[in-house]
Design an enzyme around this catalytic site. Structure first.
Site, mmCIF file in Angstrom:
data_model
loop_
_atom_site.group_PDB
_atom_site.id
_atom_site.type_symbol
_atom_site.label_atom_id
_atom_site.label_comp_id
_atom_site.label_asym_id
_atom_site.label_seq_id
_atom_site.Cartn_x
_atom_site.Cartn_y
_atom_site.Cartn_z
ATOM 1 N N ASP A 132 1.383 -0.966 -0.291
ATOM 2 C CA ASP A 132 -0.001 -0.325 0.140
ATOM 3 C C ASP A 132 0.594 1.246 0.021
ATOM 4 O O ASP A 132 1.606 1.789 0.938
ATOM 5 C CB ASP A 132 -0.954 -0.025 1.221
ATOM 6 C CG ASP A 132 -1.550 1.225 1.398
ATOM 7 O OD1 ASP A 132 -1.815 2.247 0.159
ATOM 8 O OD2 ASP A 132 -2.887 1.364 2.256
ATOM 9 N N ASN B 191 2.890 2.113 -10.342
ATOM 10 C CA ASN B 191 1.799 2.855 -11.487
ATOM 11 C C ASN B 191 0.822 2.849 -10.384
ATOM 12 O O ASN B 191 -0.015 3.073 -10.786
ATOM 13 C CB ASN B 191 1.438 1.388 -12.053
ATOM 14 C CG ASN B 191 1.145 1.306 -13.082
ATOM 15 O OD1 ASN B 191 -0.305 1.447 -13.575
ATOM 16 N ND2 ASN B 191 -0.440 0.628 -12.244
ATOM 17 N N TYR C 286 -6.258 15.936 -9.595
ATOM 18 C CA TYR C 286 -5.686 15.126 -10.383
ATOM 19 C C TYR C 286 -5.015 15.505 -11.496
ATOM 20 O O TYR C 286 -3.239 14.654 -11.020
ATOM 21 C CB TYR C 286 -6.533 13.965 -11.443
ATOM 22 C CG TYR C 286 -5.779 12.748 -11.819
ATOM 23 C CD1 TYR C 286 -5.067 11.732 -11.454
ATOM 24 C CD2 TYR C 286 -5.810 12.844 -13.111
ATOM 25 C CE1 TYR C 286 -4.773 10.763 -12.317
ATOM 26 C CE2 TYR C 286 -5.175 12.038 -14.275
ATOM 27 C CZ TYR C 286 -4.964 10.413 -13.683
ATOM 28 O OH TYR C 286 -3.851 9.536 -14.794
ATOM 29 N N LYS D 120 -0.582 15.054 -11.097
ATOM 30 C CA LYS D 120 0.473 14.427 -11.847
ATOM 31 C C LYS D 120 1.897 15.212 -12.310
ATOM 32 O O LYS D 120 2.772 14.711 -12.905
ATOM 33 C CB LYS D 120 -0.251 13.404 -13.051
ATOM 34 C CG LYS D 120 -1.481 12.181 -12.383
ATOM 35 C CD LYS D 120 -0.069 11.146 -11.731
ATOM 36 C CE LYS D 120 -0.945 10.145 -12.326
ATOM 37 N NZ LYS D 120 0.420 8.418 -11.963
ATOM 38 N N THR E 37 -9.789 1.041 -19.126
ATOM 39 C CA THR E 37 -9.670 0.785 -18.327
ATOM 40 C C THR E 37 -11.116 0.556 -17.352
ATOM 41 O O THR E 37 -10.976 2.014 -17.292
ATOM 42 C CB THR E 37 -8.178 0.489 -17.272
ATOM 43 O OG1 THR E 37 -8.700 1.905 -17.053
ATOM 44 C CG2 THR E 37 -7.394 -0.125 -18.375
#
Length: 245
Positions: A59, A86, A163, A167, A198
């Site tokens: 984790d 990832n 988000y 990144k 996905t």
């Protein structure tokens, strides 16, 4: 046999990257936050004849979990050749710069930025023992300041404040990391796997999981003539013809 660790590898792009690395002759440690999910992923791969793989509970938001995973892997190998960071979360798909709370930002950054730092720092000593160590940090074209600020771009009106900024921060961390390791045999890059079908995207996208995994693995396998400290997004910034890597 070379070794690799892929975080968030129990499904989706991480699962595919782990699979392709194993197919390229690596023994792969498949990092999964949920132990049962990791074991199921390994079972699926072994049913396909891929046996050079092992699940590790990991984790990235929990320092104790990261330390435990590092201890387990260190007990099994003296060298880690590839690290693929990832694991990541979107934080949901309504993220206003004005209305998204600080706590929501913190949750996204905990995985997408601090998680990468935790894992990288925990495994750097194993990576330093490799002859040609590689670190691939999985990012997104949505983190590109150039694209996000371009009113003529296709993604201009699609904004996710937490988000995207997480990144972008990851990208700058990657550049700093590559700089610190510039006089070594390390290659450290940030790779956008593309808009991939996905669970993360509700199975919408322009790339298959196989294509996305291949883009990541490509930069895990690059030779010493390959780049370092580079942002790679083949969907938006294709490599020039004759590119040596």
């Amino acid at each position: 046999m070379k070794t690799a660790l892929v975080t968030g590898a129990n499904k989706g792009i991480g699962f595919e990257a782990a699979k392709q690395l194993a197919q390229n002759g690596f023994f792969v440690y498949l990092g999964s936050r949920n132990p049962e999910s990791g074991l199921l992923a390994v079972k699926k791969l072994r049913a396909e004849g891929i046996n050079s793989i092992e699940a590790v509970q990991l984790d990235v938001t929990d320092q104790a979990s990261v330390n435990a995973a590092a201890a387990i892997i260190s007990s099994k190998t003296n060298v880690l050749d590839v690290l693929v960071n990832n694991a990541g979360i979107s934080g949901g798909f309504q993220q206003s710069a004005l209305d998204t709370t600080v706590d929501q930002f913190k949750t996204v950054y905990e995985t997408n930025v601090f998680g990468v730092i935790r894992v990288t720092q925990a495994f750097i000593n194993l990576l330093k023992k490799a002859t040609e160590p590689r670190i691939v940090n999985v990012t997104t074209a949505m983190a590109s300041l150039t694209l996000a600020a371009d009113p003529s771009g296709s993604g201009y009106d699609y904004k996710l404040a937490a988000y995207q900024s997480s990144k972008s921060a990851l990208n700058m961390y990657t550049i700093n990391l590559a700089y610190e390791l510039r006089n070594t045999s390390f290659k450290v890059n940030m790779v956008c796997p593309g808009y991939t079908k996905t669970d993360f995207t509700n199975h919408q996208g322009t790339s298959t999981v196989q294509e996305a995994g291949g883009r990541i693995v490509k930069y895990a396998l690059i030779g010493q003539d390959g780049p370092t400290g580079k942002f790679i997004s083949e969907e938006y910034f294709p490599e020039p013809a004759g590119c040596p890597w």
